[in-house]
Design a protein around this motif. Structure first.
Motif, PDB file in Angstrom:
ATOM      1  N   ASN A   5       0.804  -1.216   0.000  1.00 58.75           N
ATOM      2  CA  ASN A   5       0.000   0.000   0.000  1.00 58.75           C
ATOM      3  C   ASN A   5       0.836   1.265   0.000  1.00 58.75           C
ATOM      4  O   ASN A   5       0.342   2.355   0.280  1.00 58.75           O
ATOM      5  N   GLY A  13       1.377   6.334   1.889  1.00 65.39           N
ATOM      6  CA  GLY A  13      -0.038   6.258   1.516  1.00 65.39           C
ATOM      7  C   GLY A  13      -0.378   7.099   0.299  1.00 65.39           C
ATOM      8  O   GLY A  13       0.515   7.566  -0.427  1.00 65.39           O
ATOM      9  N   GLN A  14      -1.671   7.262   0.069  1.00 64.67           N
ATOM     10  CA  GLN A  14      -2.156   7.953  -1.144  1.00 64.67           C
ATOM     11  C   GLN A  14      -3.297   8.889  -0.791  1.00 64.67           C
ATOM     12  O   GLN A  14      -4.455   8.643  -1.135  1.00 64.67           O
ATOM     13  N   TYR A  15      -3.002   9.982  -0.121  1.00 64.16           N
ATOM     14  CA  TYR A  15      -4.041  10.930   0.304  1.00 64.16           C
ATOM     15  C   TYR A  15      -4.219  11.996  -0.782  1.00 64.16           C
ATOM     16  O   TYR A  15      -3.674  13.095  -0.687  1.00 64.16           O
ATOM     17  N   ILE A  16      -4.939  11.615  -1.819  1.00 64.19           N
ATOM     18  CA  ILE A  16      -5.119  12.498  -2.977  1.00 64.19           C
ATOM     19  C   ILE A  16      -6.573  12.456  -3.429  1.00 64.19           C
ATOM     20  O   ILE A  16      -7.299  11.525  -3.103  1.00 64.19           O
ATOM     21  N   PRO A  17      -6.988  13.457  -4.207  1.00 60.76           N
ATOM     22  CA  PRO A  17      -8.357  13.437  -4.710  1.00 60.76           C
ATOM     23  C   PRO A  17      -8.621  12.202  -5.578  1.00 60.76           C
ATOM     24  O   PRO A  17      -7.719  11.714  -6.267  1.00 60.76           O
ATOM     25  N   GLU A  18      -9.862  11.747  -5.526  1.00 59.94           N
ATOM     26  CA  GLU A  18     -10.292  10.613  -6.345  1.00 59.94           C
ATOM     27  C   GLU A  18      -9.922  10.814  -7.821  1.00 59.94           C
ATOM     28  O   GLU A  18      -9.543   9.866  -8.507  1.00 59.94           O
ATOM     29  N   THR A  19      -9.990  12.063  -8.303  1.00 58.44           N
ATOM     30  CA  THR A  19      -9.671  12.361  -9.706  1.00 58.44           C
ATOM     31  C   THR A  19      -8.307  11.808 -10.114  1.00 58.44           C
ATOM     32  O   THR A  19      -8.106  11.421 -11.257  1.00 58.44           O
ATOM     33  N   MET A  21      -6.685   9.176  -8.641  1.00 63.18           N
ATOM     34  CA  MET A  21      -6.380   7.795  -8.228  1.00 63.18           C
ATOM     35  C   MET A  21      -6.014   6.881  -9.394  1.00 63.18           C
ATOM     36  O   MET A  21      -5.026   6.158  -9.330  1.00 63.18           O
ATOM     37  N   ASN A  22      -6.800   6.921 -10.474  1.00 62.54           N
ATOM     38  CA  ASN A  22      -6.449   6.028 -11.586  1.00 62.54           C
ATOM     39  C   ASN A  22      -5.114   6.410 -12.214  1.00 62.54           C
ATOM     40  O   ASN A  22      -4.391   5.547 -12.718  1.00 62.54           O
ATOM     41  N   ILE A  25      -2.440   4.863 -10.040  1.00 61.61           N
ATOM     42  CA  ILE A  25      -2.484   3.405 -10.212  1.00 61.61           C
ATOM     43  C   ILE A  25      -1.840   3.017 -11.551  1.00 61.61           C
ATOM     44  O   ILE A  25      -1.022   2.101 -11.631  1.00 61.61           O
ATOM     45  N   THR A 178      -4.676  17.436 -11.758  1.00 66.02           N
ATOM     46  CA  THR A 178      -6.087  17.024 -11.727  1.00 66.02           C
ATOM     47  C   THR A 178      -6.849  17.611 -12.912  1.00 66.02           C
ATOM     48  O   THR A 178      -7.861  17.072 -13.331  1.00 66.02           O
ATOM     49  N   THR A 179      -6.344  18.723 -13.453  1.00 72.89           N
ATOM     50  CA  THR A 179      -7.006  19.373 -14.578  1.00 72.89           C
ATOM     51  C   THR A 179      -6.695  18.674 -15.893  1.00 72.89           C
ATOM     52  O   THR A 179      -7.519  18.627 -16.796  1.00 72.89           O
ATOM     53  N   ILE A 181      -4.840  15.167 -17.111  1.00 71.97           N
ATOM     54  CA  ILE A 181      -4.206  13.904 -16.739  1.00 71.97           C
ATOM     55  C   ILE A 181      -3.823  13.085 -17.966  1.00 71.97           C
ATOM     56  O   ILE A 181      -2.760  12.474 -18.013  1.00 71.97           O
TER      57      ILE A 181
ATOM     58  N   PRO B 123     -11.755  15.791   0.628  1.00 73.50           N
ATOM     59  CA  PRO B 123     -11.402  15.584  -0.779  1.00 73.50           C
ATOM     60  C   PRO B 123     -10.029  14.938  -0.984  1.00 73.50           C
ATOM     61  O   PRO B 123      -9.765  14.438  -2.070  1.00 73.50           O
ATOM     62  N   ASP B 124      -9.184  14.938   0.050  1.00 71.89           N
ATOM     63  CA  ASP B 124      -7.872  14.292  -0.123  1.00 71.89           C
ATOM     64  C   ASP B 124      -7.822  12.914   0.538  1.00 71.89           C
ATOM     65  O   ASP B 124      -6.736  12.399   0.800  1.00 71.89           O
ATOM     66  N   GLU B 129      -7.769   5.141   1.409  1.00 70.84           N
ATOM     67  CA  GLU B 129      -7.307   5.658   2.699  1.00 70.84           C
ATOM     68  C   GLU B 129      -8.437   5.915   3.681  1.00 70.84           C
ATOM     69  O   GLU B 129      -8.225   6.473   4.748  1.00 70.84           O
ATOM     70  N   ALA B 149     -15.173  10.730  -9.526  1.00 68.76           N
ATOM     71  CA  ALA B 149     -14.627  11.698 -10.480  1.00 68.76           C
ATOM     72  C   ALA B 149     -14.847  11.214 -11.910  1.00 68.76           C
ATOM     73  O   ALA B 149     -15.136  10.034 -12.127  1.00 68.76           O
ATOM     74  N   THR B 151     -12.715  10.508 -13.881  1.00 65.64           N
ATOM     75  CA  THR B 151     -11.675   9.509 -14.145  1.00 65.64           C
ATOM     76  C   THR B 151     -11.885   8.217 -13.354  1.00 65.64           C
ATOM     77  O   THR B 151     -11.058   7.317 -13.430  1.00 65.64           O
TER      78      THR B 151
END
Lengths: 396, 256
Positions: A5, A13-19, A21-22, A25, A178-179, A181, B123-124, B129, B149, B151
């Motif tokens: 992880n 970890g990965q504390y980022i916006p859902e936008t 995530m892919n 990954i 995020t704008t 990708i 949002p983060d 997580e 999102a 995406t």
């Protein structure tokens, strides 16, 4: 060292916006594929050797050794790399990876400008578009690097929000990613941010310790007693430490920027003064107030002027495997001048933080001990700022 | 059933956002009242953060104004406790992971329950997580709102199946802020969500005009408007609440 992880102990970890995530990954999958690909590795090695000038020298600093009268001092000369710093090691790796992933555009944050210059360089070489975010305050104190980036064909965007330094440049780069990708790779410059960046950047920078190990074994027939490097986010330090982590007899020492001192608010010494938090995609130590607001940190060094530290360093601190020491502006400037006079080498003000601790530590060590200091970058970019620090009215 | 469902029982839901303490808490209280009286079905209350990385310039400005005014998390809890004596619509907090983490997730969520906060948007904090905060949200009966999102694609089912309260559908790439056009195929995203959950879907990011809101409400169960309302605070400061009331009335009517 990384679990699946992307954790280093409790950090990472990965504390980022859902936008995003892919995108991370996809990056992790591509990296895991290409790092084992012989063709990718052949191309990267060729770039590092033929273009960036690796391996970098491990230089015996005889005058400094004799002057300090203690441990035998070697300098790992990352300042001699193409573009003048260790940043190129990571950038060539990430740019090549991005190219393989079909990306046509690189974005980056930069503090001192070294990572921005390296990214602009790789983009020029690989025919990619490049946009660099840099705190407005840093565009002023590192004006020469702004010009270099533009010369290399990159667009430099001054970031005016917050403290207008590295942290804000980093936030701006995340926002930009995020704008856009699809065609864009965020070429993160340090061992920070969300997984897989801390691992990818560490792997690309670990060439530093791989070479130190081979070089010191060839010269001395044994491992060093201490390895010193400066730490902001911590990429040259983790690169310098990585292949020694299992060699417990080697002391690993990271030198943080204390600014005007760890007992003042004008400091960027994260491990000395920060506490556990979540920011810029990772759990790690951050300078912050009691409500979790990120502190407006300060250091004379734009490259170390960051309120956090990479998660693997936080873990090496927790386990006691590495030590972290604060170095003030004054100590760093003295070391900057000392190395110039003593060895004829002008280090980056960032790297001078490691030299400063070596000046304290070497005399306390026996003459049969060996110390390696990573000179992460060259100091030409800092000359005007240091002259001003000394009261000379020098402008670029 | 969570209190948040009530927001979706009065036709299409109109959800708005205000940063607590922008420019001071009295103004925020007046703005919340104005929004609620004029048809807002749910209000997101932002706890300001020094480095709001998911926000565009307008909401970044609100965070800065609020922090410059010196507002703290403790004061915001006291503020919501007072506000709850008169405001009955669902209220959720919108803030960043470090604000909750540094307060202590247990202490933070316990205080949310005490003052009457129904949900939390971070949002983060993506799906991967959420365990950092979810156990405390469950313990104190606060819904942890999930975002989807443009995406998200193959991740929609996974996120929707475990979602609580409502699904926050992010309309466009990028950060918060007003946009001329929203080009994402939101209908197919909402459809994918609905195959995996019965929870309502609300669309946010970039919505400012009544026409956009109507279009979004045709697709989803509600619309979320942040920057356009915060912009009124930027322009009118302490006089903003009456403008906000008028704006909310027009928007709620548009989504009917």
């Amino acid at each position: 060292m990384t679990n699946p992880n992307g954790r280093f102990g409790i950090h990472g970890g990965q504390y980022i916006p859902e936008t995003l995530m892919n995108a991370v990954i996809e990056l992790e999958e591509a990296y895991n594929h290409y790092k084992k690909d012989p063709e990718f590795n052949r191309e990267l090695t060729e770039l590092l050797n033929e273009y960036a000038g690796r391996p970098s020298r491990l230089y015996y600093a005889q005058k400094m050794t004799e002057d300090l009268g203690g441990a035998k001092i070697y300098l790992k000369r990352e300042d001699l790399n193409h573009t003048g710093a260790h940043k190129i090691n990571n950038v060539l790796g990430q740019a090549l990876l991005a190219k393989k992933m079909g990306k046509t555009r690189l974005i980056a944050e930069t503090g001192a400008g070294q990572h921005g210059v390296a990214t602009a360089t790789a983009a020029a070489l690989m025919n990619m578009e490049c946009v660099v975010f840099m705190g407005e305050k840093d565009t002023e104190r590192q004006a020469l690097n702004v010009y270099r980036m533009r010369l290399l064909g990159a667009k430099v965007i001054p970031v005016k929000t917050g403290t207008a330094t590295l942290k804000d440049a980093c936030s701006a780069a995340f926002r930009e990613w995020t704008t856009r990708i699809q065609d864009t790779h965020y070429c993160l410059g340090s061992v920070m941010g969300p997984h897989p960046f801390p691992t990818i950047v560490r792997d690309f920078q670990s060439v530093i310790s791989k070479e130190i190990k081979e070089q010191i074994l060839a010269k001395e027939g044994r491992l060093p007693d201490a390895v010193l490097a400066c730490v902001g986010g911590g990429s040259n330090a983790i690169g310098s430490f990585y292949h020694f982590i299992e060699d417990k007899e080697v002391r690993l020492i990271g030198c943080e920027a204390a600014g005007r001192g760890v007992d003042t608010f004008e400091t960027a010494a994260t491990i000395a003064t920060g506490k556990l938090g979540i920011f810029h995609g990772m759990k790690s130590y951050f300078c912050q107030d009691k409500y979790g607001q990120i502190a407006p940190v300060y250091s004379i060094s734009a490259g170390l002027d960051y309120p956090g530290v990479g998660p693997e360093h936080a873990y090496l601190h927790d386990t006691g495997r590495a030590e972290y020491v604060p170095i003030t502006d004054d100590e760093a400037v003295n070391a900057f001048e000392y190395l110039a006079r003593t060895e004829g080498i002008i280090p980056a003000i960032e790297s001078a933080h490691a030299v400063a601790y070596a000046i304290k530590l070497a005399p306390t060590m026996d003459k049969d001990k060996i110390m390696v200091i990573t000179i992460s970058g060259r100091g030409d970019k800092d000359c005007a700022a240091i002259a001003r620090y000394r009261g000379e009215d020098l402008h670029e | 059933m969570s209190n948040i469902q009530k927001a979706f029982e009065n036709g299409k839901a109109f959800i708005t956002f205000l940063t607590c303490g922008d420019p001071d808490l009295q103004t925020t209280a007046a703005a919340v009242r104005a929004a609620a009286e004029n048809g807002a079905d749910l209000i997101e209350l932002g706890i300001p953060f020094s480095d709001p990385t998911a926000e565009g310039p307008v909401i970044q400005g609100a965070n800065l104004r609020a922090l410059s005014g010196g507002v703290t998390t403790d004061e915001i809890f006291d503020f919501v406790e007072q506000l709850r004596k008169e405001i009955t619509i669902p209220l959720v907090f919108m803030t960043y992971a470090n604000v909750v983490f540094s307060y202590g997730p247990d202490r933070f969520l316990s205080a949310c329950q005490k003052v009457g906060i129904d949900g939390l948007i971070l949002p983060d904090v993506p799906y991967e997580e959420k365990e950092e905060f979810l156990p405390f949200c469950r313990k104190y009966g606060v819904d942890l709102i999930s975002l989807i999102a443009p995406t998200s694609q193959n991740r929609i089912a996974m996120i929707a199946k475990e979602a609580e309260g409502f699904l926050y559908i992010v309309s466009s790439l990028g950060v918060t802020g007003m946009r001329g056009e929203i080009e994402t195929d939101l209908a197919s995203i909402v459809e994918a969500v609905r195959q995996n959950t019965d929870l309502p879907c609300a669309i946010g990011f970039g919505i400012s005009s009544p026409e956009q809101a109507k279009k979004m409400a045709d697709t989803a169960d509600g619309v979320i408007v942040g920057s356009a309302v915060v912009k009124l605070l930027e322009e009118h400061g302490k006089d903003a609440p009456s403008y906000i009331g008028e704006y909310v009335k027009v928007m709620k009517k548009a989504i009917g």
